[in-house]
Design a protein around this motif. Structure first.
Motif, PDB file in Angstrom:
ATOM      1  N   GLN A 143       0.864  -1.365  -0.012  1.00 43.45           N
ATOM      2  CA  GLN A 143      -0.007   0.222   0.041  1.00 43.45           C
ATOM      3  C   GLN A 143       0.851   1.353  -0.019  1.00 43.45           C
ATOM      4  O   GLN A 143       0.561   2.153  -0.723  1.00 43.45           O
ATOM      5  CB  GLN A 143      -0.966  -0.018   1.231  1.00 43.45           C
ATOM      6  N   LYS A 144       1.950   1.218   0.602  1.00 43.73           N
ATOM      7  CA  LYS A 144       2.870   2.548   0.700  1.00 43.73           C
ATOM      8  C   LYS A 144       3.635   2.639  -0.422  1.00 43.73           C
ATOM      9  O   LYS A 144       3.728   3.666  -1.192  1.00 43.73           O
ATOM     10  CB  LYS A 144       3.955   2.087   1.820  1.00 43.73           C
ATOM     11  N   SER A 146       2.230   1.883  -3.456  1.00 39.49           N
ATOM     12  CA  SER A 146       1.291   2.249  -4.555  1.00 39.49           C
ATOM     13  C   SER A 146       1.029   3.721  -4.100  1.00 39.49           C
ATOM     14  O   SER A 146       0.753   4.382  -5.132  1.00 39.49           O
ATOM     15  CB  SER A 146       0.059   1.256  -4.447  1.00 39.49           C
ATOM     16  N   GLU A 147       0.793   4.112  -2.923  1.00 41.58           N
ATOM     17  CA  GLU A 147       0.719   5.458  -2.552  1.00 41.58           C
ATOM     18  C   GLU A 147       1.824   6.238  -2.956  1.00 41.58           C
ATOM     19  O   GLU A 147       1.582   7.601  -3.576  1.00 41.58           O
ATOM     20  CB  GLU A 147       0.464   5.711  -1.009  1.00 41.58           C
ATOM     21  N   THR A 148       2.854   5.826  -2.504  1.00 39.51           N
ATOM     22  CA  THR A 148       3.924   6.624  -3.179  1.00 39.51           C
ATOM     23  C   THR A 148       4.126   6.825  -4.779  1.00 39.51           C
ATOM     24  O   THR A 148       4.270   7.869  -5.032  1.00 39.51           O
ATOM     25  CB  THR A 148       5.334   5.911  -2.888  1.00 39.51           C
TER      26      THR A 148
END
Length: 193
Positions: A143-144, A146-148
């Protein structure tokens, strides 16, 4: 190895008890109460079911044990301590069990079953917790990442965006301002000699 199922911890007459069932043999179950020091137990078998068929409305011992477990899980039981036994009333039926204190050697065996069952349960829960934590960590990292990547794409400066686009070569004779129109030659005017 016998199958043990802890159902609840309860209080009666100012004492704490743990109530559980344990399968002893194919069709023999023990209903057990312990305060951690003393152990009271009774045997529930097909003969018991036959004797109390009108009261319990259960076809066989498995159905009766399931009903007893459900009543215990929902704390539908009452413990009455008497001089030589514990009287256990279960559920909404008029179902009573007299649990008698076991001998010293049986007490050790019962408590040993209980302690090792708790150890197995603890080990199993720790292993399942580690698996769950590693899955959570893995999903968190994904998730981190993909968010980045999404944030980088959203807030990327225009120069970088343009640098990723393929550069087109200007054709000779085309205008810089409007590439679709041809560059016009400057007027030469009339030449007077």
């Amino acid at each position: 190895m016998s199958s043990l199922h802890v159902h609840c911890k309860l209080q009666a007459a100012g004492r704490n008890y743990v109530c559980y069932t344990r399968q002893h043999e194919q069709l023999i179950w023990f209903l057990v109460l312990t305060d951690g020091i003393d152990v009271w137990r009774t045997e529930v078998n097909e003969e018991y079911v036959e004797r109390h068929r009108g009261e319990v409305h259960c076809a066989d011992i498995s159905a009766l044990i399931q009903e007893i477990r459900q009543a215990i899980v929902t704390c539908q039981l009452v413990v009455d301590r008497q001089a030589d036994r514990l009287s256990l009333s279960i559920g909404h039926w008029p179902l009573h069990f007299d649990l008698f204190e076991v001998s010293s050697s049986e007490r050790k065996t019962e408590l040993q079953h209980f302690i090792f069952w708790l150890a197995d349960l603890s080990t199993d829960l720790k292993a399942r917790l580690q698996v769950a934590n590693s899955k959570i960590e893995e999903l968190s990292q994904k998730q981190k990442m993909s968010e980045t990547a999404a944030a980088a794409a959203l807030y990327e400066p225009e120069a970088k965006k343009r640098s990723k686009q393929p550069k087109l070569k200007r054709q000779v004779g085309t205008s810089l301002i409007n590439p679709s129109s041809k560059k016009k030659k400057s007027a030469g005017g009339v030449v007077f000699d």
